[in-house]
Design an enzyme around this catalytic site. Structure first.
Site, short mmCIF file in Angstrom:
data_model
loop_
_atom_site.label_atom_id
_atom_site.label_comp_id
_atom_site.label_asym_id
_atom_site.label_seq_id
_atom_site.Cartn_x
_atom_site.Cartn_y
_atom_site.Cartn_z
N ARG A 16 0.85 -1.20 0.00
CA ARG A 16 0.00 0.00 0.00
C ARG A 16 0.88 1.25 0.00
NH1 ARG A 16 -2.43 0.72 4.79
NH2 ARG A 16 -1.56 -1.08 5.87
N ASN A 91 10.84 0.47 4.17
CA ASN A 91 9.67 1.37 4.13
C ASN A 91 8.58 0.97 5.11
OD1 ASN A 91 7.59 3.21 2.66
ND2 ASN A 91 6.68 1.16 2.57
N TYR A 156 6.14 6.99 17.70
CA TYR A 156 6.48 7.06 16.27
C TYR A 156 7.70 7.96 16.05
CZ TYR A 156 5.57 7.83 11.22
OH TYR A 156 5.67 7.91 9.85
N ALA A 157 7.71 9.13 16.70
CA ALA A 157 8.83 10.07 16.55
C ALA A 157 10.13 9.43 17.04
CB ALA A 157 8.55 11.35 17.31
N ALA A 158 10.05 8.69 18.15
CA ALA A 158 11.24 8.03 18.69
C ALA A 158 11.75 6.98 17.70
CB ALA A 158 10.92 7.38 20.04
N LYS A 160 11.34 6.95 14.48
CA LYS A 160 11.86 7.58 13.25
C LYS A 160 13.17 8.32 13.52
CE LYS A 160 8.68 6.15 10.40
NZ LYS A 160 9.02 5.17 9.36
#
Ligand code: NAP
Length: 248
Positions: A16, A91, A156-158, A160
């Site tokens: 997707r 990804n 999520y921020a951690a 990334k």
């Protein structure tokens, strides 16, 4: 001009969104593409056929990027089928948003495992075949959120931000072997992942973007193509932001 003729790529989580866009563009440029999916089997089979129609080799693998052993097995299987690997695009990713006050341990661990550990798993598995070839390009999909943070996305921020540190370290370790490692940091890209966001949040994101629009999977795929190709052979350890100028 085709930029990736006779190259072989693995793209994780291509059933997707951004992954699909990346897999299609790499194939358009002549690369044979192995890609993974977790739950979207029908879409994966459709993508396999669409890549095939471009005249290159394609294979969809059901494989969980967050699973170390499954990642090792995937690389073994794809090497048996494709013979070599030149490009790895990490990804696959998920979100499980919530303010820290309400975020559970499960929400935190699941996102770190799917987004960050997956990058370790796949990079580790791909390292040996790339070292053998003395050539390779690893491209990790991080996020602008990993650079600037985002309320409601501490997990999520951690994950990334972790990807960025990992990318820079691998670039230092493997540069002498002609293996490059870069990250692409998309901003607000309109996919199913962002469709789940509150409309007010979406409006705020759009307003904060100098180019005044959300990005497309193709916008991200173009940056990945550049980093995968011979156009970027002197570029490693970098984070390329594809965010419409959101972070300037
Ligand atoms: P998406 O539409 O939700 O698609 C996610 C893809 O990842 C799906 O194909 C899914 O496969 C796959 N996936 C999830 N967990 C997996 C796992 N453990 N193993 C293998 N595959 C897995 O997301 P997207 O928007 O395209 O995002 C793609 C990447 O870009 C992610 O890393 C995301 O964090 C990053 N990103 C997105 C944005 C954005 O605005 N959309 C911005 C910055 C960064 P199945 O459907 O088969 O389960």
């Amino acid at each position: 001009m085709k930029l990736l003729e006779n190259q072989t790529a693995i793209v994780t989580g291509a059933s997707r969104g951004i992954g699909t866009g990346i897999a299609l563009l790499l194939a358009e440029h002549g690369a044979n593409v192995a890609f993974t999916y977790l739950s979207s089997e029908t879409k994966a089979k459709e993508l396999e056929a669409a890549i095939h129609a471009k005249g290159v080799k394609a294979k969809a693998y059901h494989s969980d990027a967050s699973d170390y052993k499954a990642s090792e097995q995937l690389v073994t299987d794809m090497l048996a089928e494709f013979g070599k690997v030149d490009i790895l695009v990490n990804n696959a990713g998920i979100t499980k948003d919530g303010l820290l006050m309400r975020m559970s341990e499960e929400q935190f661990d699941a996102v770190i495992k799917a987004n960050l550990k997956s990058v370790f798993n796949m990079s580790k598995a791909i390292q040996r075949p790339m070292l053998k070839e003395r050539k390779g390009s690893i491209i990790n999909i991080t996020s602008v959120v990993g650079i600037r943070g985002n309320a409601g996305q501490a997990n999520y921020a951690a994950s990334k931000a972790g990807i960025i540190g990992f990318t820079k370290s691998v670039a230092l370790e493997l540069g002498s072997r002609n293996i490059r490692c870069n990250a692409v940091a998309p901003g607000f890209i309109e996919t199913e992942m962002t469709a789940a966001l509150d409309e007010k949040v979406v409006a705020q994101w759009r307003e904060s973007i100098p180019l005044k629009r959300g990005g497309t999977p193709e916008d991200v795929a173009n940056a990945v193509l550049f980093l995968a190709s011979g156009l970027s052979t002197y570029i490693t350890g970098q984070v390329l932001q594809v965010c419409g100028g959101m972070l300037t």
